[in-house]
Motif scaffolding. Sequence first.
Motif, short mmCIF file in Angstrom:
data_model
loop_
_atom_site.label_atom_id
_atom_site.label_comp_id
_atom_site.label_asym_id
_atom_site.label_seq_id
_atom_site.Cartn_x
_atom_site.Cartn_y
_atom_site.Cartn_z
N THR A 216 26.19 34.80 33.30
CA THR A 216 25.66 36.02 32.68
C THR A 216 26.56 36.50 31.55
OG1 THR A 216 24.48 36.76 34.65
CG2 THR A 216 25.16 38.46 33.09
N PHE A 217 27.87 36.52 31.78
CA PHE A 217 28.78 37.04 30.77
C PHE A 217 29.06 36.04 29.65
CE2 PHE A 217 29.83 40.26 34.01
CZ PHE A 217 29.63 41.39 33.22
N GLY A 219 26.67 34.11 28.38
CA GLY A 219 25.54 34.44 27.52
C GLY A 219 25.67 35.82 26.92
N GLY A 220 26.19 36.78 27.71
CA GLY A 220 26.35 38.14 27.23
C GLY A 220 27.34 38.26 26.09
N LEU A 223 25.58 37.00 23.07
CA LEU A 223 24.67 38.04 22.59
C LEU A 223 25.44 39.18 21.92
CD1 LEU A 223 21.75 39.19 22.53
CD2 LEU A 223 22.25 40.26 24.74
N SER A 224 26.57 39.54 22.50
CA SER A 224 27.39 40.62 21.94
C SER A 224 27.82 40.30 20.51
CB SER A 224 28.63 40.85 22.80
OG SER A 224 28.28 41.27 24.10
N LEU A 322 22.33 30.67 24.63
CA LEU A 322 21.54 31.71 25.30
C LEU A 322 20.48 31.17 26.25
CD1 LEU A 322 21.23 34.46 22.53
CD2 LEU A 322 22.93 34.19 24.33
N MET A 344 21.17 40.53 35.06
CA MET A 344 21.71 39.73 33.97
C MET A 344 21.51 40.45 32.63
SD MET A 344 20.86 35.78 32.88
CE MET A 344 19.13 36.08 32.55
N GLN A 348 24.52 42.06 30.27
CA GLN A 348 24.67 41.51 28.92
C GLN A 348 24.56 42.60 27.85
OE1 GLN A 348 21.83 38.29 28.72
NE2 GLN A 348 23.28 36.82 29.56
N CYS A 377 34.40 37.96 20.53
CA CYS A 377 33.39 37.68 21.55
C CYS A 377 33.25 36.18 21.80
CB CYS A 377 32.04 38.27 21.14
SG CYS A 377 31.97 40.07 21.12
#
Length: 407
Positions: A216-217, A219-220, A223-224, A322, A344, A348, A377
Motif C-alpha cells: 500500500t505504501f 504505491g502510495g 502516488l504522492s 501503481l 489502501m 495512500q 517520495c
Amino acid sequence: MSSRFLQTAIILGLLSAIGPFAIDMYLPALPTIGADLAAETSAVQMSLLAFFISMALSQLFYGPLSDMLGRKAPLYGGLILFAIGSIGSALAGDIDTLVAFRFLQGIGASAGMVISRAIVRDLHTGVDAARLMSLLMLVFSISPILAPLTGTAIITFFGWRGVFWAVLLAALVGMVLLATSLKETRPPAMRVESSLGAALAAYRLLLKDGNFLALTFIGGLGLSSFLVYLANSSFVLIDHYGLTPAQYSIAFSINAVSFFSVSQLSGWLAGRYGLKHVVRMAVGGYAAAMTLLLVAMILGFQSLPVMAAFLFVGYGFLGLVLPTTGVLALEDHGAIAGTASALMGTLQFVAAAIAMGIAGVFFDGTALPMVGGIAACAIAALLLTQLSLGRRRGRTQTEIPAEVPAE
C-alpha cells in the motif's frame, strides 16, 4: 481479450476517473481562480488539498458499505454527492465556499476509486487482475491527457466555473453507465457476514498485515510523488517557466502518455516475470530517474526540457508501479476486497496529502522544491521495496511467472 472484459475496464476506468478529471481540468485555471476570488496561492491550493483529504478519509466508509450493501448502491450515492459538490463549486463566490464544496466533491469522488478496485478483485486475481487493472489505468490515465486540454478550452470560453458544470455532466454520464452497463459483482449471499463490526475487525487485520501495508505504501509513495507534481506544476510551468495555459496542458499531458503507455505492459510483464519482480524493477527505475533529475537541477541544469525528459521517463516506470502494487495488496483479501481497497486508498491519499503539504511549505515559485519532493517520495518507495519485497528463498505464487507459449 473478450469484449466484456474491455467494457468492464472502460466503465470502471470512467467511474474512477471522474474525481481526477475534476482536478486535472481546473489545474490550468488555478492562477486565474486566485485572481478572480482575491485569494493567495496557498488558499487556492487548499481547494486542491481539501479534495484529496476528503477523498482519502471517506474511502474508509465506502469500502465497508460496498461489502455490506453491494458495489452499486454506494457508487450511486458517491456520484450524487459529487454532483452536488460540482454545482456548489461552480456557484462559489469566495475561496472558502469553493474549498467547502470541493471537500464535498472529494467525498463523492472517492466512491468510484475505491469500489472500482474492489470490483476488479471480485472478478479476477493474479495476472488477469493485473491486465484488468492496467486497462482500467489506461482509461483512468486519459484524464491527465484530455482534462487539462479540455479544461483550457472550457476556461477560455466559459471561465473556470465552466469546468465544474462539465464535471457535473461527467457524473451524470457515470450514473447512466452504472445503471445500464455494470452488473452487481457482490451478490447478497456474499454480504451476509459483512457488518460494521466485521469491517472494524477487517481493518484491524489489515493493519497487522505487513505485506498489505508495505505494498500500500509503495504505491502510495508513488502516488504522492505524482500529486506533489500535480499540486505545484501549474505554478511552476506557467509562472516560473512562462508557459501559457494551453502549453501547460500539453506538457502535463505528455507525462500521462508515458504513464498509461507503459502501464499496458504490466499484465504481460507480470505473466512473464511475476508481479513482485515487476514492482521491484519499476520502483528502482522510477527512483533512479527522479534522483538523477534532482541531482541535475541541484547542479544547475534547471531548464524545462531537462525536467520534462526525466519526468517522462520516470512516469513511465510509475505506470507499472501503481497497478501491480494495487493487485498484490488485494490478492489475499478477496472476502473483504471493499474494505481492503478502502484502507489502501485512504492510507495512500493521506500520505499524498502530507507530501503535498510538506512540498507546499518549501514552495518558492521555482521547480527545485517540487522536484525535491518528487525525488524524496521515489527514494522512500525504493527503500520500502527493498525492505519488504527483496529477494527471498522461495517465491510466492504471484512471483512465479506464468508459462509463456512459444512464438
